[in-house]
Design a protein around this motif. Structure first.
Motif, PDB file in Angstrom:
ATOM      1  N   ARG A   1       0.691  -9.117  -4.075  1.00 36.34           N
ATOM      2  CA  ARG A   1      -0.709  -9.067  -3.520  1.00 36.34           C
ATOM      3  C   ARG A   1      -0.994 -10.261  -2.584  1.00 36.34           C
ATOM      4  N   ALA A   2      -0.225 -11.477  -2.726  1.00 35.99           N
ATOM      5  CA  ALA A   2      -0.467 -12.490  -1.921  1.00 35.99           C
ATOM      6  C   ALA A   2       0.342 -12.097  -0.545  1.00 35.99           C
ATOM      7  N   ARG A   3       1.328 -11.317  -0.437  1.00 33.49           N
ATOM      8  CA  ARG A   3       1.929 -11.104   0.735  1.00 33.49           C
ATOM      9  C   ARG A   3       1.206 -10.221   1.594  1.00 33.49           C
ATOM     10  N   VAL A   4       0.364  -9.028   0.877  1.00 33.74           N
ATOM     11  CA  VAL A   4      -0.294  -8.076   1.559  1.00 33.74           C
ATOM     12  C   VAL A   4      -1.707  -8.954   2.107  1.00 33.74           C
ATOM     13  N   GLU A   5      -1.913  -9.894   1.122  1.00 36.14           N
ATOM     14  CA  GLU A   5      -3.237 -10.695   1.583  1.00 36.14           C
ATOM     15  C   GLU A   5      -2.848 -11.375   3.126  1.00 36.14           C
ATOM     16  N   GLU A   6      -1.747 -11.912   3.260  1.00 36.46           N
ATOM     17  CA  GLU A   6      -1.293 -12.820   4.341  1.00 36.46           C
ATOM     18  C   GLU A   6      -1.149 -11.745   5.430  1.00 36.46           C
ATOM     19  N   LEU A   7      -0.535 -10.583   5.045  1.00 39.14           N
ATOM     20  CA  LEU A   7      -0.281  -9.421   6.241  1.00 39.14           C
ATOM     21  C   LEU A   7      -1.497  -9.295   6.827  1.00 39.14           C
ATOM     22  N   ILE A   8      -2.769  -8.884   6.193  1.00 38.93           N
ATOM     23  CA  ILE A   8      -3.861  -8.259   6.844  1.00 38.93           C
ATOM     24  C   ILE A   8      -4.736  -9.438   7.234  1.00 38.93           C
ATOM     25  N   GLY A   9      -4.394 -10.760   6.943  1.00 44.82           N
ATOM     26  CA  GLY A   9      -5.282 -11.863   7.055  1.00 44.82           C
ATOM     27  C   GLY A   9      -5.962 -12.047   8.596  1.00 44.82           C
ATOM     28  N   GLY A  10      -5.162 -11.563   9.656  1.00 42.58           N
ATOM     29  CA  GLY A  10      -5.591 -11.590  10.950  1.00 42.58           C
ATOM     30  C   GLY A  10      -6.555 -10.411  11.262  1.00 42.58           C
ATOM     31  N   LEU A  11      -6.534  -9.419  10.675  1.00 39.99           N
ATOM     32  CA  LEU A  11      -7.143  -8.107  10.913  1.00 39.99           C
ATOM     33  C   LEU A  11      -8.502  -8.274  11.047  1.00 39.99           C
ATOM     34  N   ALA A  12      -9.305  -7.699  11.861  1.00 38.30           N
ATOM     35  CA  ALA A  12     -10.720  -7.656  12.060  1.00 38.30           C
ATOM     36  C   ALA A  12     -11.183  -6.864  10.851  1.00 38.30           C
ATOM     37  N   ASP A  13     -12.464  -7.233  10.345  1.00 37.39           N
ATOM     38  CA  ASP A  13     -13.225  -6.819   9.259  1.00 37.39           C
ATOM     39  C   ASP A  13     -13.360  -5.495   8.925  1.00 37.39           C
ATOM     40  N   ASP A  14     -13.525  -4.559  10.349  1.00 37.78           N
ATOM     41  CA  ASP A  14     -13.819  -3.255  10.272  1.00 37.78           C
ATOM     42  C   ASP A  14     -12.429  -2.468  10.604  1.00 37.78           C
ATOM     43  N   SER A  15     -11.190  -3.159  10.364  1.00 41.85           N
ATOM     44  CA  SER A  15      -9.917  -2.573  10.547  1.00 41.85           C
ATOM     45  C   SER A  15      -9.722  -1.468   9.386  1.00 41.85           C
ATOM     46  N   ALA A  16      -9.139  -0.214   9.802  1.00 46.77           N
ATOM     47  CA  ALA A  16      -8.868   0.794   8.556  1.00 46.77           C
ATOM     48  C   ALA A  16      -7.752   0.122   7.755  1.00 46.77           C
ATOM     49  N   VAL A  17      -6.803  -0.515   8.451  1.00 46.36           N
ATOM     50  CA  VAL A  17      -5.618  -0.985   8.065  1.00 46.36           C
ATOM     51  C   VAL A  17      -5.926  -2.253   6.875  1.00 46.36           C
TER      52      VAL A  17
END
Length: 93
Positions: A26-42
């Motif tokens: 979970r922590a790795r996923v959180e780090e992976l998506i941390g820089g994505l825009a709030d409206d990003s589908a990913v």
């Protein structure tokens, strides 16, 4: 990572998840998506997978495949836990 993460990147992390490693993943996923825009589908997909990992952390099995074992099965009472990720054990407050 030199490129924007994808759903496949998230699936590569989450796919082999077990209850024992759910929070590390979970922590790795959180780090992976941390820089994505709030409206990003990913990002939305990653957040949904983080919620799934939270449930898995309070379970004993992903129970993604096959039928559930019946509580009427001989020896059911001796099983340490039968909580699948979609119906985890209650969280302690």
């Amino acid at each position: 990572m030199d490129r924007e993460p994808t759903r496949d990147d998230i699936d590569a992390l989450v796919g082999p998840a077990t209850p024992h490693f759910a929070y590390q993943l979970r922590a790795r996923v959180e780090e992976l998506i941390g820089g994505l825009a709030d409206d990003s589908a990913v990002r939305a997909y990653g957040e949904a997978q983080m919620e799934r990992l939270d449930r898995l952390g309070h379970a004993s099995s992903k129970a993604d495949e096959g039928p559930r074992e019946s509580p009427e099965r001989l020896g059911w009472g001796e099983m340490p836990s039968s909580a699948p990720a979609d119906d985890p054990l209650p969280r302690r407050q």
